[in-house]
Write an enzyme that holds these catalytic residues in place. Structure first.
Site, PDB file in Angstrom:
ATOM      1  N   ASN A  17       0.907  -1.164   0.017  1.00 39.54           N
ATOM      2  CA  ASN A  17       0.062   0.076   0.196  1.00 39.54           C
ATOM      3  C   ASN A  17       0.832   1.483   0.092  1.00 39.54           C
ATOM      4  O   ASN A  17       1.267   1.493   0.822  1.00 39.54           O
ATOM      5  CB  ASN A  17      -1.207  -0.239   1.283  1.00 39.54           C
ATOM      6  CG  ASN A  17      -1.894   1.156   1.388  1.00 39.54           C
ATOM      7  OD1 ASN A  17      -2.132   2.373   0.581  1.00 39.54           O
ATOM      8  ND2 ASN A  17      -2.541   1.667   3.208  1.00 39.54           N
ATOM      9  N   TRP A  18       0.927   2.155  -0.835  1.00 37.12           N
ATOM     10  CA  TRP A  18       1.965   2.711  -1.596  1.00 37.12           C
ATOM     11  C   TRP A  18       1.606   4.339  -0.399  1.00 37.12           C
ATOM     12  O   TRP A  18       1.612   5.445  -0.583  1.00 37.12           O
ATOM     13  CB  TRP A  18       2.258   3.277  -2.845  1.00 37.12           C
ATOM     14  CG  TRP A  18       2.858   1.896  -3.840  1.00 37.12           C
ATOM     15  CD1 TRP A  18       3.282   0.359  -2.571  1.00 37.12           C
ATOM     16  CD2 TRP A  18       3.407   2.313  -4.853  1.00 37.12           C
ATOM     17  NE1 TRP A  18       4.560   0.105  -3.749  1.00 37.12           N
ATOM     18  CE2 TRP A  18       3.979   1.094  -4.689  1.00 37.12           C
ATOM     19  CE3 TRP A  18       3.086   2.989  -5.167  1.00 37.12           C
ATOM     20  CZ2 TRP A  18       4.885   0.483  -6.189  1.00 37.12           C
ATOM     21  CZ3 TRP A  18       3.970   2.726  -7.344  1.00 37.12           C
ATOM     22  CH2 TRP A  18       4.626   1.528  -7.524  1.00 37.12           C
ATOM     23  N   LYS A  19      -0.083   4.116  -0.454  1.00 35.32           N
ATOM     24  CA  LYS A  19      -0.460   5.492   0.422  1.00 35.32           C
ATOM     25  C   LYS A  19      -0.494   6.839  -0.305  1.00 35.32           C
ATOM     26  O   LYS A  19      -0.363   6.865  -1.325  1.00 35.32           O
ATOM     27  CB  LYS A  19       0.407   5.957   1.920  1.00 35.32           C
ATOM     28  CG  LYS A  19      -0.168   4.126   2.203  1.00 35.32           C
ATOM     29  CD  LYS A  19      -0.120   4.628   4.190  1.00 35.32           C
ATOM     30  CE  LYS A  19       0.097   3.211   4.256  1.00 35.32           C
ATOM     31  NZ  LYS A  19      -0.143   3.268   6.156  1.00 35.32           N
ATOM     32  N   HIS A 103      -9.874   1.214   5.098  1.00 33.61           N
ATOM     33  CA  HIS A 103      -8.544   1.191   5.766  1.00 33.61           C
ATOM     34  C   HIS A 103      -8.460   2.240   7.226  1.00 33.61           C
ATOM     35  O   HIS A 103      -9.221   3.242   6.764  1.00 33.61           O
ATOM     36  CB  HIS A 103      -7.317   1.725   4.540  1.00 33.61           C
ATOM     37  CG  HIS A 103      -6.037   1.584   5.282  1.00 33.61           C
ATOM     38  ND1 HIS A 103      -5.093   2.553   6.101  1.00 33.61           N
ATOM     39  CD2 HIS A 103      -4.492   0.969   5.376  1.00 33.61           C
ATOM     40  CE1 HIS A 103      -4.385   2.411   6.600  1.00 33.61           C
ATOM     41  NE2 HIS A 103      -3.126   1.433   6.046  1.00 33.61           N
ATOM     42  N   GLU A 105      -7.122   5.131   7.793  1.00 37.98           N
ATOM     43  CA  GLU A 105      -6.532   6.169   7.116  1.00 37.98           C
ATOM     44  C   GLU A 105      -7.954   6.643   7.077  1.00 37.98           C
ATOM     45  O   GLU A 105      -8.280   8.160   7.089  1.00 37.98           O
ATOM     46  CB  GLU A 105      -5.091   6.082   6.600  1.00 37.98           C
ATOM     47  CG  GLU A 105      -4.099   6.162   7.716  1.00 37.98           C
ATOM     48  CD  GLU A 105      -2.883   5.914   6.724  1.00 37.98           C
ATOM     49  OE1 GLU A 105      -2.924   5.045   5.399  1.00 37.98           O
ATOM     50  OE2 GLU A 105      -2.347   4.658   7.157  1.00 37.98           O
ATOM     51  N   GLU A 175      -5.588  -4.775  11.015  1.00 35.75           N
ATOM     52  CA  GLU A 175      -4.427  -3.506  10.995  1.00 35.75           C
ATOM     53  C   GLU A 175      -4.282  -3.191  11.920  1.00 35.75           C
ATOM     54  O   GLU A 175      -5.573  -2.069  12.088  1.00 35.75           O
ATOM     55  CB  GLU A 175      -4.091  -2.602   9.166  1.00 35.75           C
ATOM     56  CG  GLU A 175      -3.602  -3.381   8.738  1.00 35.75           C
ATOM     57  CD  GLU A 175      -3.408  -2.320   7.265  1.00 35.75           C
ATOM     58  OE1 GLU A 175      -2.208  -2.597   7.150  1.00 35.75           O
ATOM     59  OE2 GLU A 175      -3.660  -1.760   6.878  1.00 35.75           O
ATOM     60  N   GLY A 181       2.828   2.734  11.017  1.00 35.66           N
ATOM     61  CA  GLY A 181       3.221   3.492  11.074  1.00 35.66           C
ATOM     62  C   GLY A 181       4.427   3.598  12.167  1.00 35.66           C
ATOM     63  O   GLY A 181       4.697   5.205  12.076  1.00 35.66           O
ATOM     64  N   SER A 221       3.403  -1.690  10.554  1.00 36.75           N
ATOM     65  CA  SER A 221       5.191  -1.646  10.615  1.00 36.75           C
ATOM     66  C   SER A 221       5.700  -2.962  10.765  1.00 36.75           C
ATOM     67  O   SER A 221       6.490  -4.193  10.565  1.00 36.75           O
ATOM     68  CB  SER A 221       5.842  -1.604  12.262  1.00 36.75           C
ATOM     69  OG  SER A 221       5.336  -0.111  12.357  1.00 36.75           O
ATOM     70  N   GLY A 242       2.917  -0.929   3.813  1.00 35.17           N
ATOM     71  CA  GLY A 242       2.510   0.873   3.954  1.00 35.17           C
ATOM     72  C   GLY A 242       4.424   0.940   3.824  1.00 35.17           C
ATOM     73  O   GLY A 242       5.318   0.760   2.912  1.00 35.17           O
ATOM     74  N   GLY A 243       4.845   0.953   5.077  1.00 29.09           N
ATOM     75  CA  GLY A 243       6.581   2.013   4.634  1.00 29.09           C
ATOM     76  C   GLY A 243       7.099   0.879   3.919  1.00 29.09           C
ATOM     77  O   GLY A 243       8.163   1.449   2.830  1.00 29.09           O
TER      78      GLY A 243
HETATM   79  P1  13P Z   1       2.955   0.236   7.542  1.00 26.31           P
HETATM   80  O1  13P Z   1       3.776  -0.831   7.240  1.00 26.31           O
HETATM   81  O2  13P Z   1       3.735   1.669   7.389  1.00 26.31           O
HETATM   82  O3  13P Z   1       3.078   0.252   9.217  1.00 26.31           O
HETATM   83  O4  13P Z   1       1.675   0.680   6.799  1.00 26.31           O
HETATM   84  C1  13P Z   1       0.839  -0.395   7.276  1.00 26.31           C
HETATM   85  C2  13P Z   1      -0.367  -0.072   6.343  1.00 26.31           C
HETATM   86  O5  13P Z   1      -1.117   0.950   6.921  1.00 26.31           O
HETATM   87  C3  13P Z   1      -0.799  -0.467   5.398  1.00 26.31           C
HETATM   88  O6  13P Z   1      -1.851  -0.585   4.760  1.00 26.31           O
END
Ligand code: 13P
Length: 262
Positions: A17-19, A103, A105, A175, A181, A221, A242-243
Protein backbone atom coordinates in the site's frame (compact mmCIF):
# COMPACT_ATOMS: atom_id res chain seq x y z
CA UNK A 1 -13.00 -29.65 7.66
CA UNK A 2 -9.91 -30.01 5.54
CA UNK A 3 -6.90 -31.61 7.14
CA UNK A 4 -4.61 -29.98 4.60
CA UNK A 5 -2.07 -27.53 5.96
CA UNK A 6 -3.34 -23.93 5.82
CA UNK A 7 -0.18 -23.13 3.91
CA UNK A 8 -1.38 -25.40 1.11
CA UNK A 9 -4.96 -24.19 0.91
CA UNK A 10 -4.24 -20.46 1.15
CA UNK A 11 -1.74 -18.82 -1.15
CA UNK A 12 0.09 -16.07 0.69
CA UNK A 13 -0.38 -12.46 -0.39
CA UNK A 14 2.11 -9.61 -0.13
CA UNK A 15 0.41 -6.33 -0.97
CA UNK A 16 2.15 -2.96 -1.01
CA UNK A 17 0.00 0.00 0.00
CA UNK A 18 1.93 2.99 -1.28
CA UNK A 19 -0.55 5.41 0.31
CA UNK A 20 -0.02 9.01 -0.88
CA UNK A 21 3.51 8.36 -2.10
CA UNK A 22 5.16 8.12 -5.54
CA UNK A 23 4.45 10.14 -8.64
CA UNK A 24 3.66 8.12 -11.74
CA UNK A 25 7.32 8.21 -12.79
CA UNK A 26 8.55 7.18 -9.35
CA UNK A 27 5.95 4.43 -9.26
CA UNK A 28 7.10 3.06 -12.60
CA UNK A 29 10.70 2.98 -11.39
CA UNK A 30 9.71 1.11 -8.22
CA UNK A 31 7.47 -1.31 -10.13
CA UNK A 32 10.29 -2.01 -12.60
CA UNK A 33 12.65 -3.00 -9.80
CA UNK A 34 10.02 -5.22 -8.18
CA UNK A 35 9.15 -6.87 -11.49
CA UNK A 36 12.80 -7.54 -12.19
CA UNK A 37 13.11 -9.42 -8.90
CA UNK A 38 9.76 -11.17 -8.50
CA UNK A 39 7.74 -10.37 -11.62
CA UNK A 40 7.01 -13.99 -12.47
CA UNK A 41 6.45 -15.11 -8.90
CA UNK A 42 3.43 -17.40 -8.65
CA UNK A 43 3.95 -19.10 -5.29
CA UNK A 44 2.83 -15.88 -3.61
CA UNK A 45 0.28 -13.31 -4.81
CA UNK A 46 2.12 -9.99 -5.09
CA UNK A 47 -0.04 -6.86 -5.35
CA UNK A 48 1.06 -3.23 -5.85
CA UNK A 49 -1.39 -0.50 -4.78
CA UNK A 50 -0.13 2.85 -6.06
CA UNK A 51 -2.10 6.10 -5.83
CA UNK A 52 -4.78 6.58 -8.53
CA UNK A 53 -2.49 8.85 -10.57
CA UNK A 54 0.08 6.08 -10.98
CA UNK A 55 -2.31 3.17 -11.67
CA UNK A 56 -2.17 3.41 -15.45
CA UNK A 57 1.59 3.69 -15.75
CA UNK A 58 2.37 1.10 -13.08
CA UNK A 59 -0.24 -1.19 -14.67
CA UNK A 60 1.63 -0.87 -17.95
CA UNK A 61 4.82 -2.09 -16.24
CA UNK A 62 2.95 -5.12 -14.89
CA UNK A 63 1.66 -6.29 -18.27
CA UNK A 64 2.57 -9.92 -18.84
CA UNK A 65 3.84 -10.32 -15.26
CA UNK A 66 2.30 -12.15 -12.32
CA UNK A 67 2.33 -9.06 -10.09
CA UNK A 68 -1.16 -7.63 -9.70
CA UNK A 69 -2.46 -4.09 -9.53
CA UNK A 70 -4.57 -2.75 -6.68
CA UNK A 71 -6.22 0.58 -5.88
CA UNK A 72 -6.36 2.14 -2.42
CA UNK A 73 -10.00 3.17 -2.42
CA UNK A 74 -13.11 3.25 -4.57
CA UNK A 75 -16.58 4.81 -4.54
CA UNK A 76 -19.53 2.39 -4.37
CA UNK A 77 -21.65 4.14 -7.01
CA UNK A 78 -21.22 3.29 -10.68
CA UNK A 79 -20.95 6.94 -11.78
CA UNK A 80 -22.47 10.32 -11.06
CA UNK A 81 -21.94 13.58 -9.22
CA UNK A 82 -19.27 12.46 -6.75
CA UNK A 83 -16.50 14.99 -7.27
CA UNK A 84 -13.06 13.56 -6.72
CA UNK A 85 -14.19 9.94 -6.58
CA UNK A 86 -13.33 6.87 -8.69
CA UNK A 87 -15.65 3.98 -9.60
CA UNK A 88 -15.05 0.25 -9.85
CA UNK A 89 -15.48 0.39 -13.62
CA UNK A 90 -12.81 3.09 -13.93
CA UNK A 91 -10.45 0.84 -11.99
CA UNK A 92 -11.34 -2.20 -14.08
CA UNK A 93 -10.44 -0.43 -17.30
CA UNK A 94 -6.94 0.13 -15.86
CA UNK A 95 -6.61 -3.64 -15.22
CA UNK A 96 -6.92 -3.20 -11.48
CA UNK A 97 -7.79 -6.51 -9.79
CA UNK A 98 -7.66 -5.59 -6.08
CA UNK A 99 -8.92 -2.65 -4.04
CA UNK A 100 -8.09 -1.73 -0.45
CA UNK A 101 -11.29 -0.81 1.39
CA UNK A 102 -11.87 0.54 4.88
CA UNK A 103 -8.26 1.38 5.61
CA UNK A 104 -7.99 2.93 9.09
CA UNK A 105 -6.66 6.15 7.53
CA UNK A 106 -9.89 6.39 5.49
CA UNK A 107 -11.95 5.66 8.61
CA UNK A 108 -9.99 8.16 10.71
CA UNK A 109 -9.34 11.09 8.35
CA UNK A 110 -12.26 10.75 5.94
CA UNK A 111 -14.94 9.58 8.37
CA UNK A 112 -15.70 6.36 6.50
CA UNK A 113 -18.29 4.32 8.36
CA UNK A 114 -18.79 0.56 8.45
CA UNK A 115 -21.99 0.99 6.42
CA UNK A 116 -20.20 2.93 3.68
CA UNK A 117 -17.36 0.41 3.62
CA UNK A 118 -19.95 -2.36 3.29
CA UNK A 119 -21.40 -0.63 0.20
CA UNK A 120 -17.91 -0.47 -1.29
CA UNK A 121 -17.24 -4.15 -0.58
CA UNK A 122 -20.48 -5.15 -2.31
CA UNK A 123 -19.79 -2.84 -5.26
CA UNK A 124 -16.24 -4.15 -5.65
CA UNK A 125 -17.46 -7.76 -5.66
CA UNK A 126 -20.20 -6.93 -8.16
CA UNK A 127 -17.47 -5.55 -10.45
CA UNK A 128 -15.21 -8.55 -9.91
CA UNK A 129 -12.63 -6.63 -7.94
CA UNK A 130 -11.05 -8.32 -4.94
CA UNK A 131 -11.61 -6.22 -1.83
CA UNK A 132 -8.75 -6.05 0.66
CA UNK A 133 -10.93 -5.22 3.65
CA UNK A 134 -9.05 -3.55 6.50
CA UNK A 135 -10.12 -3.89 10.12
CA UNK A 136 -8.33 -3.13 13.37
CA UNK A 137 -8.51 -1.52 16.75
CA UNK A 138 -6.99 1.72 18.02
CA UNK A 139 -4.60 1.79 20.97
CA UNK A 140 -7.36 3.09 23.27
CA UNK A 141 -9.64 0.24 22.18
CA UNK A 142 -6.91 -2.34 22.80
CA UNK A 143 -6.12 -0.90 26.20
CA UNK A 144 -9.82 -0.99 27.09
CA UNK A 145 -9.87 -4.71 26.23
CA UNK A 146 -12.17 -4.10 23.25
CA UNK A 147 -9.96 -5.42 20.44
CA UNK A 148 -12.03 -8.47 19.55
CA UNK A 149 -15.34 -6.60 19.86
CA UNK A 150 -14.12 -3.88 17.50
CA UNK A 151 -12.77 -6.37 14.99
CA UNK A 152 -15.97 -8.41 15.16
CA UNK A 153 -18.17 -5.34 14.62
CA UNK A 154 -16.08 -3.97 11.73
CA UNK A 155 -15.78 -7.33 9.97
CA UNK A 156 -19.43 -8.31 10.36
CA UNK A 157 -20.70 -4.92 9.19
CA UNK A 158 -18.36 -4.75 6.19
CA UNK A 159 -19.37 -8.24 5.04
CA UNK A 160 -23.15 -7.78 5.38
CA UNK A 161 -24.77 -9.17 2.24
CA UNK A 162 -21.58 -10.85 0.96
CA UNK A 163 -22.70 -14.22 -0.34
CA UNK A 164 -20.95 -17.51 0.44
CA UNK A 165 -19.84 -17.84 -3.18
CA UNK A 166 -18.17 -14.41 -2.92
CA UNK A 167 -16.40 -14.69 0.42
CA UNK A 168 -13.20 -16.35 -0.80
CA UNK A 169 -12.73 -13.41 -3.17
CA UNK A 170 -12.45 -11.13 -0.15
CA UNK A 171 -9.05 -10.68 1.48
CA UNK A 172 -9.20 -9.44 5.07
CA UNK A 173 -6.35 -7.33 6.46
CA UNK A 174 -5.98 -7.04 10.21
CA UNK A 175 -4.24 -3.74 10.82
CA UNK A 176 -4.01 -2.68 14.44
CA UNK A 177 -4.10 1.12 14.16
CA UNK A 178 -1.42 1.54 16.84
CA UNK A 179 1.02 -0.50 14.74
CA UNK A 180 0.60 1.46 11.50
CA UNK A 181 3.58 3.59 10.61
CA UNK A 182 4.69 3.60 14.25
CA UNK A 183 7.38 0.95 14.14
CA UNK A 184 5.39 -0.82 16.89
CA UNK A 185 4.60 -4.19 15.41
CA UNK A 186 2.06 -6.51 17.03
CA UNK A 187 3.77 -9.54 18.50
CA UNK A 188 3.13 -12.70 16.54
CA UNK A 189 0.94 -13.94 19.44
CA UNK A 190 -1.14 -10.74 19.45
CA UNK A 191 -1.59 -10.89 15.69
CA UNK A 192 -2.33 -14.64 15.58
CA UNK A 193 -4.96 -14.26 18.32
CA UNK A 194 -6.91 -11.73 16.26
CA UNK A 195 -6.40 -13.62 12.98
CA UNK A 196 -7.74 -16.81 14.58
CA UNK A 197 -10.66 -14.81 15.94
CA UNK A 198 -11.44 -13.43 12.45
CA UNK A 199 -11.31 -16.94 11.03
CA UNK A 200 -13.69 -18.18 13.73
CA UNK A 201 -16.01 -15.32 12.91
CA UNK A 202 -15.86 -16.22 9.20
CA UNK A 203 -16.54 -19.83 10.18
CA UNK A 204 -19.67 -18.81 12.06
CA UNK A 205 -20.81 -16.69 9.10
CA UNK A 206 -19.85 -18.95 6.18
CA UNK A 207 -18.86 -22.36 7.55
CA UNK A 208 -15.42 -23.86 8.05
CA UNK A 209 -14.73 -24.98 4.48
CA UNK A 210 -15.05 -21.43 3.10
CA UNK A 211 -13.47 -19.71 6.12
CA UNK A 212 -10.38 -21.87 5.70
CA UNK A 213 -9.91 -20.46 2.19
CA UNK A 214 -10.07 -16.75 3.06
CA UNK A 215 -6.71 -15.01 3.22
CA UNK A 216 -6.18 -12.85 6.32
CA UNK A 217 -3.23 -10.46 6.06
CA UNK A 218 -1.42 -8.65 8.82
CA UNK A 219 -0.56 -4.96 8.41
CA UNK A 220 1.30 -2.59 10.69
CA UNK A 221 5.05 -2.00 10.62
CA UNK A 222 5.70 -5.31 8.87
CA UNK A 223 9.26 -5.43 7.60
CA UNK A 224 11.87 -8.01 6.65
CA UNK A 225 13.12 -8.32 10.24
CA UNK A 226 9.72 -9.35 11.67
CA UNK A 227 8.02 -10.92 8.63
CA UNK A 228 9.21 -14.50 9.01
CA UNK A 229 7.88 -14.73 12.55
CA UNK A 230 4.52 -13.18 11.62
CA UNK A 231 4.13 -15.19 8.40
CA UNK A 232 4.86 -18.40 10.29
CA UNK A 233 1.63 -18.06 12.29
CA UNK A 234 -1.14 -20.46 11.41
CA UNK A 235 -3.73 -17.85 10.43
CA UNK A 236 -1.47 -15.14 9.00
CA UNK A 237 -1.65 -15.46 5.24
CA UNK A 238 0.43 -12.50 4.17
CA UNK A 239 0.99 -8.82 4.71
CA UNK A 240 -0.37 -5.44 3.76
CA UNK A 241 2.74 -3.33 3.76
CA UNK A 242 3.05 0.44 4.02
CA UNK A 243 6.51 1.91 4.66
CA UNK A 244 8.49 -1.18 3.66
CA UNK A 245 6.65 -1.30 0.30
CA UNK A 246 8.13 2.02 -0.82
CA UNK A 247 11.54 0.53 -1.54
CA UNK A 248 12.07 -2.43 -3.85
CA UNK A 249 14.68 -4.01 -1.65
CA UNK A 250 12.56 -4.35 1.49
CA UNK A 251 9.40 -5.21 -0.46
CA UNK A 252 11.15 -7.95 -2.41
CA UNK A 253 12.56 -9.34 0.84
CA UNK A 254 9.02 -9.53 2.18
CA UNK A 255 7.88 -11.41 -0.93
CA UNK A 256 10.79 -13.82 -0.41
CA UNK A 257 9.88 -14.28 3.25
CA UNK A 258 6.34 -15.19 2.15
CA UNK A 259 7.72 -17.62 -0.46
CA UNK A 260 9.79 -19.29 2.25
CA UNK A 261 6.71 -19.54 4.48
CA UNK A 262 4.49 -20.85 1.66
P1 13P B 1 3.11 0.51 7.71
O1 13P B 1 3.66 -0.77 7.12
O2 13P B 1 3.82 1.73 7.23
O3 13P B 1 2.98 0.43 9.21
O4 13P B 1 1.61 0.65 7.14
C1 13P B 1 0.74 -0.41 7.24
C2 13P B 1 -0.48 -0.08 6.47
O5 13P B 1 -1.26 0.78 6.85
C3 13P B 1 -0.72 -0.82 5.23
O6 13P B 1 -2.01 -0.57 4.75
Amino acid sequence: MSTQSPHLIRKKVIAGNWKMNKTAAEGVALAQEIVEAVGRETLVDVVLCPPFTALASVGHELEGQSVKLGAQNMHPQKNGAFTGEISAEMLRTLYVTHVILGHSERRQYFAETDAFINQKVLAALASELRPILCVGETLAEREAGRTLDVVRAQTTAALAGVKPEQITTVIVAYEPVWAIGTGKVATSEQAQEVHAFIRELLTSLYGAALAQKVRILYGGSMKPSNATELLGQKDIDGGLIGGAALEARSFVELVKAAMAAA
